[in-house]
Scaffold this active site. Structure first.
Site, mmCIF file in Angstrom:
data_model
loop_
_atom_site.group_PDB
_atom_site.id
_atom_site.type_symbol
_atom_site.label_atom_id
_atom_site.label_comp_id
_atom_site.label_asym_id
_atom_site.label_seq_id
_atom_site.Cartn_x
_atom_site.Cartn_y
_atom_site.Cartn_z
ATOM 1 N N HIS A 110 24.213 2.110 -18.716
ATOM 2 C CA HIS A 110 23.183 2.438 -17.711
ATOM 3 C C HIS A 110 23.394 1.634 -16.434
ATOM 4 O O HIS A 110 22.461 1.057 -15.879
ATOM 5 C CB HIS A 110 21.781 2.233 -18.287
ATOM 6 N N HIS B 216 15.573 12.906 -21.100
ATOM 7 C CA HIS B 216 15.649 12.774 -22.561
ATOM 8 C C HIS B 216 14.411 13.477 -23.072
ATOM 9 O O HIS B 216 13.341 12.883 -23.210
ATOM 10 C CB HIS B 216 15.667 11.299 -22.981
ATOM 11 N N ASP C 115 21.687 17.072 -16.066
ATOM 12 C CA ASP C 115 22.199 15.787 -16.578
ATOM 13 C C ASP C 115 23.691 15.936 -16.857
ATOM 14 O O ASP C 115 24.095 16.292 -17.953
ATOM 15 C CB ASP C 115 21.426 15.403 -17.851
ATOM 16 N N HIS D 15 26.894 5.220 -28.414
ATOM 17 C CA HIS D 15 25.672 6.028 -28.221
ATOM 18 C C HIS D 15 25.802 7.329 -28.998
ATOM 19 O O HIS D 15 26.840 7.624 -29.587
ATOM 20 C CB HIS D 15 25.381 6.255 -26.731
ATOM 21 N N TYR E 135 34.555 3.775 -24.227
ATOM 22 C CA TYR E 135 34.359 2.650 -23.318
ATOM 23 C C TYR E 135 35.195 1.500 -23.859
ATOM 24 O O TYR E 135 34.877 0.935 -24.906
ATOM 25 C CB TYR E 135 32.866 2.296 -23.252
ATOM 26 N N GLU F 44 27.631 14.793 -24.808
ATOM 27 C CA GLU F 44 28.139 13.749 -23.917
ATOM 28 C C GLU F 44 28.890 12.627 -24.638
ATOM 29 O O GLU F 44 28.492 11.460 -24.585
ATOM 30 C CB GLU F 44 26.991 13.157 -23.096
ATOM 31 N N ASP G 136 0.820 -1.215 0.000
ATOM 32 C CA ASP G 136 0.000 0.000 0.000
ATOM 33 C C ASP G 136 0.857 1.269 0.000
ATOM 34 O O ASP G 136 0.384 2.340 0.338
ATOM 35 C CB ASP G 136 -0.964 0.001 1.194
ATOM 36 N N ASP H 107 27.292 9.811 -13.630
ATOM 37 C CA ASP H 107 26.283 10.462 -14.465
ATOM 38 C C ASP H 107 25.094 10.708 -13.554
ATOM 39 O O ASP H 107 24.382 9.765 -13.181
ATOM 40 C CB ASP H 107 25.922 9.543 -15.641
ATOM 41 N N GLU I 166 29.848 15.060 -19.864
ATOM 42 C CA GLU I 166 28.527 15.543 -20.308
ATOM 43 C C GLU I 166 28.214 16.906 -19.710
ATOM 44 O O GLU I 166 28.261 17.089 -18.496
ATOM 45 C CB GLU I 166 27.448 14.543 -19.871
ATOM 46 N N ARG J 157 33.120 9.327 -19.849
ATOM 47 C CA ARG J 157 32.125 10.177 -20.514
ATOM 48 C C ARG J 157 32.186 11.556 -19.857
ATOM 49 O O ARG J 157 32.429 11.650 -18.648
ATOM 50 C CB ARG J 157 30.711 9.583 -20.395
ATOM 51 N N HIS K 55 21.138 14.790 -26.634
ATOM 52 C CA HIS K 55 19.674 14.677 -26.606
ATOM 53 C C HIS K 55 19.136 15.975 -26.044
ATOM 54 O O HIS K 55 19.854 16.739 -25.405
ATOM 55 C CB HIS K 55 19.230 13.456 -25.778
HETATM 56 N N1 GLY Z 1 21.825 9.814 -17.858
HETATM 57 C C1 GLY Z 1 21.215 9.635 -19.090
HETATM 58 C C2 GLY Z 1 21.883 10.399 -20.147
HETATM 59 O O1 GLY Z 1 22.931 10.957 -19.935
HETATM 60 O O2 GLY Z 1 21.386 10.524 -21.210
HETATM 61 MN MN MN Z 2 23.655 11.764 -18.256
HETATM 62 MN MN MN Z 3 22.404 12.755 -21.084
#
Ligand code: GLY
Ligand code: MN
Ligand code: MN
Length: 433
Positions: free
Chosen positions: A237, A355, A265, A344, A383, A379, A34, A254, A402, A400, A348
């Site tokens: 992820h 996103h 982000d 990737h 890797y 970003e 609940d 991240d 970003e 990475r 975005h």
């Molecule tokens: N953390 C998701 C991205 O960087 O797009």
């Molecule tokens: Mn991110």
């Molecule tokens: Mn991102």
């Protein structure tokens, strides 16, 4: 209140007079037994109303004399309000949110039929089951209405592309909220850099970040925080955050705060113990150079496709220089062998959703040109898998970097500049525990 009204008016202005919009807000979602997940309003609904209560419904009725915006909301209920807090009620929706007319949900079934009667086109989010069920019901009612001489409901259309095109261009007020989300996120990343040391675990850096988010007045993370140490950084992820920090490895974080429903982000990658090794430094500098060149290309008229191509070029050239790829640069770009290390995309949209919504292409051949008010991430990453054909020094390194950027008339503004990304700056901040 004025801005939300302007958004509704701008949406209505794009619709024919015989249309109606039906847009449900989010409901509560059970987490276990609940208890529920913390409530998060549907972003489209929030964009048009500013209302943060569950189980609300927005109906827009172009040209309606009694008001074009109608909201159905939770019923006032003293017992329930004693448990879960004050509800706006119909009066609150009108006076605190500037909606023309509001009713409580107990009246919804009866009133909605009348509000939609005679409307020939329904606009709704087609991916929303609740909205589609309402449209089907309205269709049944309309068929009954035809016998009474009402115009027939001709069908329904997706409202989402119209709202998403509006959300793609942020207003000054939205940019201010994103700037704040970015600032809070940046503080949290600085704090993680300063507390990092061998002996801690990934979840302890996550705790530092998320403590800072909430301490600064954000509601929490805008998405699941990623703290990947060592080879975990290569899992795009990775959200388990359960491993000990690797003593001489890098850690990729991240993480972004959500402030007033707007997302930060940020990704930064740094050495757990505060000093980059030669191999880490070499790979990091490749990603950083590509990232900085991509950011500097952002201006009205540029495209994300070109920016991504520039990143692919720079990363591939760097991989060849380090011996991780072989042969001719253009050949390695064309055969996409760089995708073993960078799979990737570079950017975005960013806004109410991490996103964020909005198209990326006008058609298959034509990327959308950037325009002032668009907000995006840049970003790039590398890797390097733990594979036998890779020199030991590079194996299991994930990097990475970003940042969040708003396109301005003059070019761009980096919203996340408060957190260091130059090697010397990171090492200097980490030395200052
Ligand atoms: N953390 C998701 C991205 O960087 O797009
Ligand atoms: Mn991110
Ligand atoms: Mn991102």
């Amino acid at each position: 209140m004025t801005e939300y009204r302007q958004r509704r008016d701008a949406l209505i202005a794009q619709l024919p007079d015989n249309a109606a919009v039906v847009l449900p807000g989010a409901g509560l979602i059970t987490r276990s037994r609940d208890s529920e997940f913390a409530f998060r309003q549907n972003s489209d609904f929030y964009y048009l109303t500013g209302i943060r209560e569950p189980d609300a419904l927005l109906v827009l009725l172009p040209g309606r004399a009694e008001g074009e915006s109608v909201v159905f909301c939770q019923d006032r209920d003293p017992t329930m309000e004693a448990w879960t807090g004050r509800r706006l009620g119909a009066a609150g929706v009108v006076c605190e949110h500037g909606i023309d007319q509001a009713f409580e949900n107990s009246e919804r079934d009866e009133l909605l039929v009348n509000l939609l009667a005679g409307r020939e086109l329904l606009y709704l989010p087609l991916d929303n089951g609740e909205a589609v069920a309402m449209a089907e019901e309205a269709l049944n009612d309309a068929q009954a209405g035809i016998r009474r001489g009402r115009p027939a409901l001709k069908g329904w259309l997706d409202i989402s592309p119209l709202i998403h095109a509006m959300r793609l261009i942020k207003s000054d007020a939205e940019v201010a909220l994103l700037r704040h989300a970015a600032r809070v996120s940046a503080r949290a990343h600085r704090r993680a850099m300063q507390v990092s040391r061998p002996g801690l675990s990934e979840f302890q850096l996550q705790a530092e970040l998320e403590h800072e988010f909430v301490w600064q007045g954000a509601s929490g993370p805008a998405y699941s925080t990623i703290v990947g140490s060592g080879a975990n950084a290569c899992v795009l992820h990775y959200i388990e955050n359960s491993a000990p920090l690797s003593d001489d490895g890098l850690v990729l974080i991240d993480a972004g705060a959500e402030f007033e429903l707007y997302a930060g982000d940020i990704t930064r990658t740094f050495p757990v113990a505060g000093r980059f090794s030669d191999a880490q430094r070499a790979l990091y500098q490749i990603v950083l150079n590509a990232q900085q060149r991509a950011v500097s290309a952002i201006q009205p008229g540029a495209t994300l496709a070109d920016i991504h191509q520039g990143v692919v070029h720079d990363l591939t050239a760097g991989l060849i220089e380090l011996g991780l790829l072989e042969g001719d640069l253009q050949a390695r770009i064309d055969d996409e062998s760089y995708r073993r290390f960078y799979l990737h995309s570079t950017s975005h949209w960013l806004g109410l959703d991490v996103h964020d919504v909005g198209i990326y292409r006008l058609d298959e051949q034509t990327p959308l040109p950037l325009a002032p008010g668009m907000v995006l991430t840049v970003e790039p990453g590398l890797y390097i898998p733990n594979d036998d054909d890779i020199p030991d020094a590079y194996q299991g390194i994930g990097i990475r970097i970003e940042d969040n950027i708003v396109v301005t008339n003059e070019g761009h503004e980096v919203l996340t500049a408060d957190v260091p990304k130059q090697i010397a700056e990171i090492e200097a901040l980490m030395a200052k525990k």
